[in-house]
Scaffold this motif. Structure first.
Motif, PDB file in Angstrom:
ATOM      1  N   SER A   1     -11.053   1.839  -3.423  1.00 31.50           N
ATOM      2  CA  SER A   1     -10.912   0.499  -2.859  1.00 31.50           C
ATOM      3  C   SER A   1     -11.511   0.459  -1.464  1.00 31.50           C
ATOM      4  N   GLY A   2     -11.594  -0.705  -0.881  1.00 37.08           N
ATOM      5  CA  GLY A   2     -12.136  -0.811   0.475  1.00 37.08           C
ATOM      6  C   GLY A   2     -11.866  -2.175   1.060  1.00 37.08           C
ATOM      7  N   MET A   3     -12.179  -2.298   2.360  1.00 35.86           N
ATOM      8  CA  MET A   3     -11.957  -3.562   3.064  1.00 35.86           C
ATOM      9  C   MET A   3     -13.120  -3.805   4.024  1.00 35.86           C
ATOM     10  N   VAL A   4     -13.577  -5.037   4.095  1.00 37.19           N
ATOM     11  CA  VAL A   4     -14.709  -5.404   4.967  1.00 37.19           C
ATOM     12  C   VAL A   4     -14.296  -6.578   5.844  1.00 37.19           C
ATOM     13  N   LEU A   5     -14.524  -6.457   7.150  1.00 38.85           N
ATOM     14  CA  LEU A   5     -14.280  -7.577   8.075  1.00 38.85           C
ATOM     15  C   LEU A   5     -15.600  -7.979   8.715  1.00 38.85           C
ATOM     16  N   ASP A   6     -15.677  -9.226   9.178  1.00 35.64           N
ATOM     17  CA  ASP A   6     -16.832  -9.624   9.984  1.00 35.64           C
ATOM     18  C   ASP A   6     -16.642  -9.057  11.396  1.00 35.64           C
ATOM     19  N   GLY A   7     -17.685  -9.134  12.207  1.00 39.82           N
ATOM     20  CA  GLY A   7     -17.652  -8.532  13.541  1.00 39.82           C
ATOM     21  C   GLY A   7     -16.542  -9.068  14.424  1.00 39.82           C
ATOM     22  N   ALA A   8     -16.223 -10.357  14.281  1.00 41.29           N
ATOM     23  CA  ALA A   8     -15.192 -10.955  15.132  1.00 41.29           C
ATOM     24  C   ALA A   8     -13.793 -10.756  14.560  1.00 41.29           C
ATOM     25  N   GLY A   9     -13.700 -10.253  13.338  1.00 46.35           N
ATOM     26  CA  GLY A   9     -12.380 -10.035  12.730  1.00 46.35           C
ATOM     27  C   GLY A   9     -11.701 -11.302  12.241  1.00 46.35           C
ATOM     28  N   ARG A  10     -12.481 -12.356  12.083  1.00 45.37           N
ATOM     29  CA  ARG A  10     -11.868 -13.611  11.607  1.00 45.37           C
ATOM     30  C   ARG A  10     -11.665 -13.599  10.088  1.00 45.37           C
ATOM     31  N   HIS A  11     -12.595 -12.943   9.404  1.00 43.17           N
ATOM     32  CA  HIS A  11     -12.613 -13.043   7.947  1.00 43.17           C
ATOM     33  C   HIS A  11     -12.563 -11.637   7.343  1.00 43.17           C
ATOM     34  N   VAL A  12     -12.174 -11.591   6.075  1.00 43.70           N
ATOM     35  CA  VAL A  12     -12.001 -10.266   5.453  1.00 43.70           C
ATOM     36  C   VAL A  12     -12.133 -10.381   3.943  1.00 43.70           C
ATOM     37  N   TYR A  13     -12.651  -9.330   3.317  1.00 46.21           N
ATOM     38  CA  TYR A  13     -12.412  -9.204   1.876  1.00 46.21           C
ATOM     39  C   TYR A  13     -12.078  -7.765   1.568  1.00 46.21           C
ATOM     40  N   PHE A  14     -11.259  -7.595   0.546  1.00 50.20           N
ATOM     41  CA  PHE A  14     -10.972  -6.244   0.086  1.00 50.20           C
ATOM     42  C   PHE A  14     -11.139  -6.191  -1.417  1.00 50.20           C
ATOM     43  N   TYR A  15     -11.345  -4.970  -1.925  1.00 48.12           N
ATOM     44  CA  TYR A  15     -11.631  -4.827  -3.355  1.00 48.12           C
ATOM     45  C   TYR A  15     -10.999  -3.552  -3.884  1.00 48.12           C
ATOM     46  N   THR A  16     -10.864  -3.539  -5.193  1.00 59.37           N
ATOM     47  CA  THR A  16     -10.280  -2.401  -5.908  1.00 59.37           C
ATOM     48  C   THR A  16     -11.043  -2.221  -7.209  1.00 59.37           C
ATOM     49  N   LYS A  17     -11.211  -0.955  -7.606  1.00 58.12           N
ATOM     50  CA  LYS A  17     -11.882  -0.693  -8.882  1.00 58.12           C
ATOM     51  C   LYS A  17     -10.875  -0.080  -9.856  1.00 58.12           C
ATOM     52  N   ALA A  18     -10.530  -0.842 -10.881  1.00 57.47           N
ATOM     53  CA  ALA A  18      -9.568  -0.356 -11.877  1.00 57.47           C
ATOM     54  C   ALA A  18     -10.140   0.860 -12.598  1.00 57.47           C
ATOM     55  N   GLY A  19      -9.254   1.766 -13.007  1.00 56.68           N
ATOM     56  CA  GLY A  19      -9.680   2.922 -13.800  1.00 56.68           C
ATOM     57  C   GLY A  19     -10.263   4.062 -12.985  1.00 56.68           C
ATOM     58  N   THR A  20     -10.102   4.025 -11.654  1.00 58.05           N
ATOM     59  CA  THR A  20     -10.684   5.086 -10.816  1.00 58.05           C
ATOM     60  C   THR A  20      -9.583   5.896 -10.115  1.00 58.05           C
ATOM     61  N   GLU A  21      -8.417   5.981 -10.742  1.00 55.31           N
ATOM     62  CA  GLU A  21      -7.281   6.659 -10.107  1.00 55.31           C
ATOM     63  C   GLU A  21      -7.610   8.085  -9.681  1.00 55.31           C
ATOM     64  N   LYS A  22      -7.171   8.419  -8.473  1.00 57.12           N
ATOM     65  CA  LYS A  22      -7.222   9.806  -8.010  1.00 57.12           C
ATOM     66  C   LYS A  22      -5.786  10.187  -7.693  1.00 57.12           C
ATOM     67  N   LYS A  23      -5.278  11.128  -8.432  1.00 60.35           N
ATOM     68  CA  LYS A  23      -3.893  11.538  -8.203  1.00 60.35           C
ATOM     69  C   LYS A  23      -3.825  12.441  -6.975  1.00 60.35           C
ATOM     70  N   SER A  24      -2.721  12.384  -6.251  1.00 58.38           N
ATOM     71  CA  SER A  24      -2.510  13.313  -5.150  1.00 58.38           C
ATOM     72  C   SER A  24      -1.008  13.511  -5.005  1.00 58.38           C
ATOM     73  N   GLU A  25      -0.649  14.606  -4.393  1.00 59.91           N
ATOM     74  CA  GLU A  25       0.768  14.943  -4.281  1.00 59.91           C
ATOM     75  C   GLU A  25       1.521  13.862  -3.495  1.00 59.91           C
ATOM     76  N   ASP A  26       0.915  13.414  -2.364  1.00 60.61           N
ATOM     77  CA  ASP A  26       1.628  12.419  -1.557  1.00 60.61           C
ATOM     78  C   ASP A  26       1.733  11.075  -2.279  1.00 60.61           C
TER      79      ASP A  26
END
Ligand code: FES
Ligand code: FE2
Length: 436
Positions: free
Chosen positions: A254-279
């Motif tokens: 997944s990830g998140m993108v903001l514009d330079g001024a921080g007014r706007h944002v989008y974030f995304y996720t890709k289903a089926g890409t699980e990475k397991k970890s202990e935590d």
């Protein structure tokens, strides 16, 4: 004084109107922004009527681009749509020359609303009260009895039609979205959107087709809702459906993108890409959404197609102060946020697809409105939690949100979705605009 129960409503309202005296020093002290700057949001800012009134002026009628609708909603010369920016009634038209025009939907004569219908097609704009007429660009073209009748009445001889048009707004479009601003100083739309325009272009890459609407009244301050789709880290916690059925999990890419001024944002996720970890396993044990045993009797709602070819199952995009564009699986919608007083707002959902969608794709998009629509199994929880917040902070007396997930700086948290970076940036911009 008469018993209020015996008065007519107008009289009663008049008698019971609240008159606020000058602010006391104790009240002023209470309204001081807490230490911690944009990592805190004081609860009074969600309930105070003076703050609300100032927002209308400095944010909605200030230097911001506000979403009005889709070009597809005003397809031909004469088409119009009525909507709002903040609480100001606004009219969007397409004129004979094909241009898009936005103006305040308030007659220049005595302030009557010029258009009442949500949508329509007209040759001119006619105010019903005294028949002042305007063209589709908002210029005054006719004022009934302007020259009087048999030497009586009439407007003064120096009345200048050119000075009495509707108040005009600047309009700009991107990929079929129409925005307007009250200010001549707002930077060009694409500069204002910055890197977040990439998320708009990704989804709106061909001609659109509107599929339907709904509007929900949310009993919460507009900012409580505006924070919600900027809040990437609640998605996999509050929304048990996402985690349980794998459409969005924190363990996925997944990830998140903001514009330079921080007014706007989008974030995304890709289903089926699980990475397991202990935590993750340790934390997930505390999530309501971590339940591998649940199954749907009819799993058709989970079927989706990677129509953009990048594996992104969810992209949520928010522009300051009042717009959301979502792609949740194959559900596509805009959401327009309209404040309706300090304690409530309307969220207008416009579901759409593309002109070249086949019947099966349209069916899939409509089915998924039961997941991602205003009453959908996921999205219904956002309004619910905003209303719970409003009830809990209603006294507005003390306390503040704590916004340090991912760090305390505007850029801390980087591209991680497990972060309140976009919310810190919202409050940073809000405080600048509001001078708070
Ligand atoms: S208020 Fe519109 S014509 Fe009088
Ligand atoms: Fe949500």
């Amino acid at each position: 004084m008469k018993d209020p129960l015996l008065m007519c409503p107008e009289e009663s309202n008049h008698q019971t109107a609240v008159v606020r005296g000058p602010e006391t020093s104790a009240q002023r002290a209470l309204k001081k922004w807490p230490t911690g700057g944009f990592t805190r949001a004081p609860y009074w800012v969600y309930v105070d009527p003076d703050v609300y009134a100032k927002e209308q002026l400095t944010i909605f009628r200030g230097k911001t681009w506000n979403y009005l609708g889709l070009e597809a909603e005003v397809p031909e010369p004469g088409s119009f749509k009525t909507t709002y920016i903040g609480e100001t009634s606004v009219l969007l038209t397409r004129a004979e020359d094909g241009s898009l025009n936005a103006m305040v939907n308030r007659c220049a004569h005595r302030g009557n609303m010029v258009c009442r219908e949500a949508f329509g097609t007209v040759k001119k704009l006619n105010c019903v009260y005294h028949a002042w007429n305007y063209n589709l660009k908002g210029d005054l073209t006719h004022a009934a009895f302007r020259h009087g009748l048999r030497g009586e009445g009439g407007l003064p001889k120096d009345f200048d039609m050119a000075e009495h048009g509707l108040q005009k707004l600047r309009v700009a479009t991107l990929c079929g979205l129409v925005f307007a601003t009250f200010s001549d100083e707002t930077e060009p739309l694409e500069d204002w959107l910055g890197d977040v325009a990439t998320g708009i272009r990704r989804v709106l890459h061909k001609p659109l087709k509107v599929l339907g609407y709904d509007t929900q009244r949310i009993h919460a301050n507009w900012k409580a809702y505006h924070e919600n789709p900027r809040d990437s880290y609640h998605a996999n916690i509050l929304h048990t459906f996402y985690g349980t059925f794998g459409l969005s999990r924190q363990s996925q890419e997944s990830g998140m993108v903001l514009d330079g001024a921080g007014r706007h944002v989008y974030f995304y996720t890709k289903a089926g890409t699980e990475k397991k970890s202990e935590d993750f396993n340790t934390t997930a044990a505390d999530l309501r959404s971590h339940n591998d045993d649940l199954k749907l009797e009819d799993p058709s709602i989970l079927k989706w197609r990677d129509e953009f070819g990048d594996g992104v199952s969810i992209q949520i995009l928010t522009t300051y102060p009042s717009f959301v564009l979502h792609q949740i699986a194959n559900s596509l919608a805009t959401r327009q946020l309209l404040p309706k007083g300090p304690g409530q707002c309307d969220l207008v959902w416009t579901y759409f697809g593309f002109e070249d969608d086949d019947a099966e794709t349209t069916r899939m998009r409509l089915l998924q409105a039961n997941l991602a629509g205003s009453a959908g199994m996921v999205s219904v929880e956002d309004a619910a939690v905003c209303e719970m917040m409003q009830r809990a902070m209603a006294d507005g007396q003390s306390g503040a949100s704590f916004i340090e997930m991912g760090g305390r700086e505007l850029d801390s948290g980087g591209a991680s979705k497990l972060s309140e970076r976009a919310i810190r940036n919202f409050w940073h911009n809000y405080r600048q605009d509001m001078d708070l």
